[in-house]
Design a protein around this motif. Structure first.
Motif, PDB file in Angstrom:
ATOM      1  N   LYS A  13       0.974  -1.284  -0.083  1.00 29.08           N
ATOM      2  CA  LYS A  13       0.142  -0.050   0.069  1.00 29.08           C
ATOM      3  C   LYS A  13       0.871   1.214   0.030  1.00 29.08           C
ATOM      4  O   LYS A  13       0.630   2.159  -0.724  1.00 29.08           O
ATOM      5  N   ALA A  14       1.713   1.265   0.701  1.00 28.62           N
ATOM      6  CA  ALA A  14       2.831   2.431   0.898  1.00 28.62           C
ATOM      7  C   ALA A  14       3.492   2.788  -0.545  1.00 28.62           C
ATOM      8  O   ALA A  14       3.625   3.476  -0.998  1.00 28.62           O
ATOM      9  N   LYS A  15       3.813   1.606  -1.192  1.00 29.99           N
ATOM     10  CA  LYS A  15       4.594   1.949  -2.458  1.00 29.99           C
ATOM     11  C   LYS A  15       3.530   2.266  -3.479  1.00 29.99           C
ATOM     12  O   LYS A  15       4.106   3.279  -4.309  1.00 29.99           O
ATOM     13  N   THR A  16       2.316   2.063  -3.555  1.00 25.27           N
ATOM     14  CA  THR A  16       1.212   2.324  -4.456  1.00 25.27           C
ATOM     15  C   THR A  16       0.920   3.902  -4.250  1.00 25.27           C
ATOM     16  O   THR A  16       1.119   4.567  -4.968  1.00 25.27           O
ATOM     17  N   ILE A  17       0.830   4.063  -2.924  1.00 21.66           N
ATOM     18  CA  ILE A  17       0.240   5.623  -2.433  1.00 21.66           C
ATOM     19  C   ILE A  17       1.723   6.391  -2.865  1.00 21.66           C
ATOM     20  O   ILE A  17       1.270   7.750  -3.392  1.00 21.66           O
ATOM     21  N   ILE A  26       7.052  11.455   2.862  1.00 22.54           N
ATOM     22  CA  ILE A  26       7.567  10.412   3.193  1.00 22.54           C
ATOM     23  C   ILE A  26       6.561   9.407   3.695  1.00 22.54           C
ATOM     24  O   ILE A  26       5.759   9.234   4.488  1.00 22.54           O
ATOM     25  N   VAL A  27       6.417   8.208   2.807  1.00 18.04           N
ATOM     26  CA  VAL A  27       5.404   7.127   3.160  1.00 18.04           C
ATOM     27  C   VAL A  27       5.959   5.870   3.828  1.00 18.04           C
ATOM     28  O   VAL A  27       6.924   5.291   2.925  1.00 18.04           O
ATOM     29  N   LYS A  28       5.602   5.591   4.854  1.00 15.38           N
ATOM     30  CA  LYS A  28       6.064   4.437   5.521  1.00 15.38           C
ATOM     31  C   LYS A  28       4.923   3.593   5.927  1.00 15.38           C
ATOM     32  O   LYS A  28       3.905   3.983   6.297  1.00 15.38           O
ATOM     33  N   SER A  29       5.454   2.264   6.327  1.00 17.25           N
ATOM     34  CA  SER A  29       4.388   1.424   6.423  1.00 17.25           C
ATOM     35  C   SER A  29       4.870   0.674   8.176  1.00 17.25           C
ATOM     36  O   SER A  29       5.768   0.386   8.578  1.00 17.25           O
ATOM     37  N   SER A  30       3.721   0.555   8.882  1.00 14.94           N
ATOM     38  CA  SER A  30       3.723  -0.159  10.126  1.00 14.94           C
ATOM     39  C   SER A  30       3.617  -1.426  10.197  1.00 14.94           C
ATOM     40  O   SER A  30       3.994  -2.293  10.928  1.00 14.94           O
ATOM     41  N   ILE A  31       3.485  -1.956   9.103  1.00 13.05           N
ATOM     42  CA  ILE A  31       3.088  -3.642   8.579  1.00 13.05           C
ATOM     43  C   ILE A  31       2.128  -4.164   9.782  1.00 13.05           C
ATOM     44  O   ILE A  31       2.536  -4.962  10.595  1.00 13.05           O
ATOM     45  N   ASN A  79     -12.247   0.025  36.133  1.00 10.21           N
ATOM     46  CA  ASN A  79     -12.716   1.098  35.085  1.00 10.21           C
ATOM     47  C   ASN A  79     -11.701   0.750  33.899  1.00 10.21           C
ATOM     48  O   ASN A  79     -11.672   1.350  32.751  1.00 10.21           O
ATOM     49  N   TRP A  80     -11.719  -0.603  33.573  1.00 11.98           N
ATOM     50  CA  TRP A  80     -11.168  -1.195  32.369  1.00 11.98           C
ATOM     51  C   TRP A  80      -9.782  -0.690  32.010  1.00 11.98           C
ATOM     52  O   TRP A  80      -9.495  -0.366  30.891  1.00 11.98           O
ATOM     53  N   LYS A  81      -8.930  -0.525  33.057  1.00 13.25           N
ATOM     54  CA  LYS A  81      -7.510   0.116  32.681  1.00 13.25           C
ATOM     55  C   LYS A  81      -6.897  -1.042  31.695  1.00 13.25           C
ATOM     56  O   LYS A  81      -6.930  -2.164  32.114  1.00 13.25           O
ATOM     57  N   ALA A  82      -6.269  -0.742  30.897  1.00 15.13           N
ATOM     58  CA  ALA A  82      -5.467  -1.540  29.904  1.00 15.13           C
ATOM     59  C   ALA A  82      -4.097  -1.557  29.644  1.00 15.13           C
ATOM     60  O   ALA A  82      -3.694  -0.324  29.846  1.00 15.13           O
ATOM     61  N   GLU A  83      -3.112  -2.519  29.704  1.00 18.61           N
ATOM     62  CA  GLU A  83      -1.756  -2.264  29.409  1.00 18.61           C
ATOM     63  C   GLU A  83      -1.459  -2.947  28.313  1.00 18.61           C
ATOM     64  O   GLU A  83      -1.700  -3.990  28.060  1.00 18.61           O
ATOM     65  N   TYR A  84      -0.726  -2.135  27.325  1.00 19.21           N
ATOM     66  CA  TYR A  84      -0.230  -2.469  25.975  1.00 19.21           C
ATOM     67  C   TYR A  84       1.266  -2.559  25.915  1.00 19.21           C
ATOM     68  O   TYR A  84       1.986  -2.086  26.935  1.00 19.21           O
ATOM     69  N   TYR A  85       1.757  -3.723  24.922  1.00 24.48           N
ATOM     70  CA  TYR A  85       3.292  -3.617  24.911  1.00 24.48           C
ATOM     71  C   TYR A  85       3.326  -3.704  23.495  1.00 24.48           C
ATOM     72  O   TYR A  85       2.617  -4.033  22.557  1.00 24.48           O
ATOM     73  N   ILE A  86       4.734  -3.237  23.055  1.00 20.72           N
ATOM     74  CA  ILE A  86       5.121  -3.322  21.817  1.00 20.72           C
ATOM     75  C   ILE A  86       5.187  -4.748  21.098  1.00 20.72           C
ATOM     76  O   ILE A  86       6.105  -5.550  21.928  1.00 20.72           O
ATOM     77  N   LEU A  87       4.737  -5.049  19.900  1.00 22.13           N
ATOM     78  CA  LEU A  87       4.780  -6.437  19.426  1.00 22.13           C
ATOM     79  C   LEU A  87       5.876  -6.782  19.207  1.00 22.13           C
ATOM     80  O   LEU A  87       7.006  -5.857  18.720  1.00 22.13           O
ATOM     81  N   PRO A  88       6.516  -7.937  19.320  1.00 22.68           N
ATOM     82  CA  PRO A  88       7.861  -8.379  19.119  1.00 22.68           C
ATOM     83  C   PRO A  88       8.177  -8.119  17.479  1.00 22.68           C
ATOM     84  O   PRO A  88       7.461  -8.451  16.738  1.00 22.68           O
ATOM     85  N   GLY A  89       9.473  -7.567  17.280  1.00 19.24           N
ATOM     86  CA  GLY A  89       9.985  -7.204  16.131  1.00 19.24           C
ATOM     87  C   GLY A  89       9.581  -6.015  15.367  1.00 19.24           C
ATOM     88  O   GLY A  89       9.723  -5.534  14.532  1.00 19.24           O
ATOM     89  N   LYS A  90       8.810  -5.250  16.327  1.00 20.71           N
ATOM     90  CA  LYS A  90       8.159  -3.930  15.783  1.00 20.71           C
ATOM     91  C   LYS A  90       8.790  -2.763  16.289  1.00 20.71           C
ATOM     92  O   LYS A  90       8.707  -1.619  16.133  1.00 20.71           O
ATOM     93  N   GLU A  91       9.926  -3.069  17.403  1.00 23.83           N
ATOM     94  CA  GLU A  91      10.658  -2.162  18.075  1.00 23.83           C
ATOM     95  C   GLU A  91      11.474  -1.271  16.953  1.00 23.83           C
ATOM     96  O   GLU A  91      11.354   0.013  17.073  1.00 23.83           O
ATOM     97  N   LYS A  92      12.060  -1.917  15.825  1.00 31.56           N
ATOM     98  CA  LYS A  92      12.859  -1.045  15.046  1.00 31.56           C
ATOM     99  C   LYS A  92      11.911  -0.319  14.106  1.00 31.56           C
ATOM    100  O   LYS A  92      12.299   0.697  13.709  1.00 31.56           O
ATOM    101  N   ILE A  93      10.808  -0.635  13.621  1.00 29.64           N
ATOM    102  CA  ILE A  93       9.883   0.188  12.980  1.00 29.64           C
ATOM    103  C   ILE A  93       9.534   1.359  13.509  1.00 29.64           C
ATOM    104  O   ILE A  93       9.265   2.526  13.207  1.00 29.64           O
ATOM    105  N   ILE A  94       8.751   1.064  15.085  1.00 27.85           N
ATOM    106  CA  ILE A  94       8.667   2.332  15.962  1.00 27.85           C
ATOM    107  C   ILE A  94       9.756   3.128  16.124  1.00 27.85           C
ATOM    108  O   ILE A  94       9.642   4.602  15.917  1.00 27.85           O
ATOM    109  N   SER A  95      10.925   2.782  16.323  1.00 30.15           N
ATOM    110  CA  SER A  95      12.271   3.910  16.460  1.00 30.15           C
ATOM    111  C   SER A  95      12.412   4.527  15.057  1.00 30.15           C
ATOM    112  O   SER A  95      12.415   5.670  15.397  1.00 30.15           O
ATOM    113  N   GLU A  96      12.232   3.940  13.920  1.00 35.07           N
ATOM    114  CA  GLU A  96      12.271   4.582  12.828  1.00 35.07           C
ATOM    115  C   GLU A  96      11.186   5.672  12.463  1.00 35.07           C
ATOM    116  O   GLU A  96      11.631   6.859  12.149  1.00 35.07           O
TER     117      GLU A  96
END
Length: 863
Positions: A13-17, A26-31, A79-96
């Motif tokens: 999708k990033a390539k087409t856009i 600058i078009v990037k993908s979060s995969i 009150n439905w407090k939620a805790e999230y974590y970065i998915l494995p392998g996505k740290e590099k994408i988030i950093s970029e």
């Protein structure tokens, strides 16, 4: 120059856009998703199957609320407090993304336009952080220059109501999965799980299975009378009534009596009616109707259809694929009408556009699925395979047909009286084909029909009688299951593919010959959940919950109120289910003892059902560890491997053979060995009814053979797994397996991977290994899964390394290395015949040249 960051979900999708946006972007993908609810104590812990099972086991051991909260990442008590974590392998994408975000003045979140896409946009904003005023939400229905430019001129903000609707669904699914599963492990069998929507789908399949098993065929007959008109035109009519009551004879005696009466009577035309009718064009595709049509017309699974449709969308050929709206934009309608006028003519163009109303529970105001540009009829891109192009043509045809004129036909109804009998004939003559000029219909089309005068006498030519037997409602296919879910208001466009996939992966149902068969564990699970969690798999409750989520997305109700109401009822039912059966708790999956002696310890064998299926287990298994007997006996379902025998006996009264003597329900039949069959009540283990049948029986093909392992030459033994029965080598160091095919035959040995270190990969420093899969032989990188590069072998490569090839595929090295025009040839595979053949390519496209190995020689074909 000030630049902006655009974030989409997929690289394609990033390539087409990127083709349509200028250098300022600058078009990037979060995969896909970048984070999820916490699973376990460690935020960076990979959610492997083992770790998830361990979490469920921990929940089972403890009733403390804080343990539950730590394990599932949600706190329903605060009150439905939620805790999230970065998915494995996505740290590099988030950093970029963070780095680029700090260098630009604007961040556009261009994820998909459904709730899931909205949630991904919100998660991206949360993990990137920084100045929230820099973020803008961009949505577009199609990846075309016009649509993208328009979207960037009308940017907005993240719709938190839609995010909350997605979160509410996710939270409920997490609660159900992690809180019921431990109970199911304890009461029924390890490895089980329940899903808020998936369990409803299993119930639909299991209840249909129960109807089919308990169905008793009834005999009935049909009479057809062939008549001649005055001008000797033959007309075949059905005998429909006798004494003004529906005519349905149930035996041959009644049929013969009726035939004699008709033969002795005059056949007089009583009524002859003509009527002009119109049949409107079908609506353009929504997600569910696309899945159904692709299944019926192309034979695609729901999962395959959605995969190919996603590719078509990302390449810019079709509009967004997850929709339940029949709406077409004004711009799209104008283009379609122009195309119809230019290529089909004015007669095929209605005066006003065809407008279609949406379904009752339509979720979004999206467009229907249509081509982005109707002028593109045939896709020539080499990026898409032949199946994707077939799917595109299906969408293109449906879209064009939806805006064409109705089919005009003449309906003729003839009624003939003969003594006390009434004969009828209904026929349709097409006067104008309209939209069927594109969507061809398989029915025979007649162009003329004899005109009959009321009161005229018709001469009998012959009377034909046909014996029939009533049939049960058919099993669901993937397409009809999706249609049933949609009809009941269960699930949404984005969930149908995952529903049909998960119930198969979990082993609750399986597909055989394109039909869903409920597995025994799926049936047991349905009965237990229906009793202990009646709301969870109730059709109306599930449909109402979908409507509540829609209302959350529309900001009509608060999402946490929906969750609180759900959790309150669910918690009460869960606590009740944990109790003993005597106190109204969930009934356990007991072992039903039989009169069969264990061949090892002589204790009685019992009928046991686990995630792997039904089998006999020694009752001595529950003894002290030192005295425990682990003997089991495989049971072969006659439903799977004795269908021919069943067809031969289909009219035998079920109550004489397979009816439980305790509850009068049908019984499932299993093969133990050549002299013994076991019939088990379909209500097992709730009902302990069973019956042993002794005799001399034909065994399934694979049981009559001694299977030798092709790798270590040891014997192989029969086992049952989540995906059915298979043979496994008794040598623990080998572990080679051979699966059993649907026809009862044993699959051929798979090719041992052959290294080709001289053939280097293009996308990495790896080299190729020749492997065999469901689509024949192929080259794959030796570093898989790090490098996923694969390709088909060239014949010249196999010729070059002929000495490496085993006898099984050695003939491929004798194939032509070029076609008659000098193009290189490659190895292909025919899935229907399960045989390799040779084809050639020119500039990435297949030519009309091919070669097949017949009678030990290569035969060349040119289209």
């Amino acid at each position: 120059m000030q630049k902006s960051l655009v974030i989409v979900e997929s690289p394609a999708k990033a390539k087409t856009i990127n083709q349509y946006l200028g250098q300022k972007y600058i078009v990037k993908s979060s995969i896909g998703h970048v984070r999820d609810l916490l699973c376990g104590k460690s935020k960076n812990k990979e959610k492997s199957k083992k770790s998830v099972n361990k979490i469920k086991k921990n929940i089972l051991k403890s009733d403390e609320k804080n343990i539950l909260i730590q394990q599932i990442g949600i706190d329903p008590y605060h009150n439905w407090k939620a805790e999230y974590y970065i998915l494995p392998g996505k740290e590099k994408i988030i950093s970029e993304l963070k780095k680029i975000a700090n260098e630009v003045d604007r961040i556009y979140l261009a994820t998909d336009l459904d709730r899931e896409g909205e949630a991904i946009a919100w998660h991206l904003k949360e993990v990137i952080g920084g100045d929230s005023s820099k973020f803008r939400r961009v949505v577009f229905n199609e990846i075309t220059k016009r649509s993208i430019e328009k979207a960037f001129q009308n940017t907005g903000h993240i719709n938190m109501n839609r995010v909350h609707a997605q979160q509410a669904r996710r939270f409920m699914d997490r609660i159900v999965g992690y809180m019921i599963s431990p109970l199911l492990w304890q009461k029924i069998s390890r490895g089980l799980s329940a899903g808020r929507v998936q369990s409803v789908a299993v119930r639909i399949i299991a209840e249909r299975e129960n109807i089919i098993k308990n169905f008793i065929p009834e005999e009935y007959w049909k009479l057809n009378v062939s008549l001649y008109s005055k001008n000797k035109k033959e007309i075949t009519m059905d005998v429909t009534h006798n004494h003004n009551k529906i005519f349905r004879p149930i035996n041959r005696k009644e049929v013969d009596f009726s035939i004699e009466k008709i033969k002795k009577s005059l056949c007089i035309v009583h009524n002859y009616e003509k009527q002009i009718l119109y049949r409107r064009a079908p609506a353009p595709f929504i997600t569910s109707t696309l899945q159904q049509s692709a299944s019926l017309r192309l034979g695609f699974s729901v999962k395959k259809t959605m995969f190919l449709a996603q590719k078509l969308y990302e390449e810019g050929y079709i509009t967004y694929i997850r929709t339940d709206s029949n709406y077409l934009s004004k711009h799209a309608i104008e283009r379609v009408r122009t195309y119809i006028k230019n290529f089909y003519g004015e007669d095929y163009l209605p005066q006003e556009p065809n407008i279609y109303s949406n379904r009752e529970h339509s979720q979004e105001a999206h467009e229907a699925i249509r081509p982005s540009d109707v002028r593109i009829k045939d896709i020539t891109s080499g990026k898409l395979n032949a199946d994707a192009k077939k799917l595109y043509m299906l969408i293109w045809n449906q879209c064009i047909a939806s805006q064409m004129t109705s089919v005009k036909y003449q309906s003729i109804t003839i009624t003939v009286l003969s003594d006390t009998f009434k004969l009828k004939k209904n026929e349709k003559i097409v006067l104008f084909n309209g939209w069927t000029s594109i969507l061809k219909e398989e029915k025979n089309i007649i162009t003329e029909f004899p005109i009959l005068n009321i009161g005229s006498v018709l001469r009998i030519n012959k009377i034909v009688c046909n014996q029939n037997f009533t049939k049960p409602t058919p099993r669901f296919s993937e397409a009809s299951l999706v249609r049933e879910l949609e009809k009941k208001g269960i699930g949404r466009p984005s969930t149908y593919a995952s529903i049909t996939s998960k119930i198969q992966e979990k082993g609750y149902a399986k597909i055989k010959k394109n039909k869903f068969y409920a597995e025994k564990m799926g049936e047991i699970l349905t009965v237990r959940l229906k009793k202990s969690f009646n709301n969870l798999i109730d059709y109306n409750f599930t449909a109402r919950m979908e409507q509540k989520l829609d209302q959350v997305a529309e900001n009509k109700i608060a999402w946490k109120n929906v969750l609180n109401s759900f959790f309150k009822d669910f918690s009460q039912q869960l606590e009740q289910a944990k109790k003993s059966p005597e106190e109204g708790g969930m009934e356990p999956n007991i072992i039903v003892l039989t009169s069969i002696d264990c061949p090892v310890c002589s204790k009685k064998m019992g009928i046991k059902t686990a995630i792997t299926g039904v089998f006999l287990s020694c009752s001595g298994y529950n003894s002290e560890p030192k005295a425990r007997c682990k003997k089991t006996i495989n049971l072969i379902s006659l439903r799977d491997f004795d269908e021919k025998e069943k067809k031969d006996k289909k009219h035998v009264s079920l109550e004489l053979v397979n009816q439980c003597h305790i509850c009068n329900m049908a019984m499932d039949s299993y093969f133990i060995h050549q002299n013994l069959k076991l019939h088990i009540c379909v209500n097992n283990p709730s009902c302990i009814g069973y019956k042993l049948e002794k005799g001399i029986f034909k065994s399934p093909t694979y049981l009559s053979k001694i299977i030798k392992c092709e790798k270590c030459h040891d014997n192989m033994t029969l086992k049952t797994g989540p995906f059915g029965k298979f043979f496994i080598c008794i040598n623990n160091t080998c572990k080679n397996t051979r699966k059993i095919l649907s026809n009862g035959e044993i699959s051929d040995p798979k090719l041992t991977p052959i290294p080709f270190p001289e053939l280097l990969c293009k996308k990495s420093n790896a080299w190729f290994v020749l492997r065999e899969g469901i689509s024949g032989i192929f080259f794959a990188a030796n570093t898989f899964p790090k490098s996923r590069e694969t390709r088909s072998p060239l014949v010249e490569e196999l010729v070059r390394f002929k000495h490496l090839l085993p006898e099984k595929i050695n003939h491929l090295s004798s194939a032509p290395i070029i076609d008659n025009k000098g193009n290189k040839t490659i190895v292909c595979f025919n899935k229907k015949t399960k045989e390799h053949y040779i084809a050639s390519k020119k500039e990435g496209k297949f030519t009309d040249w091919s070669a097949i190995f017949i009678n030990k020689k290569w035969c060349v074909f040119n289209k």
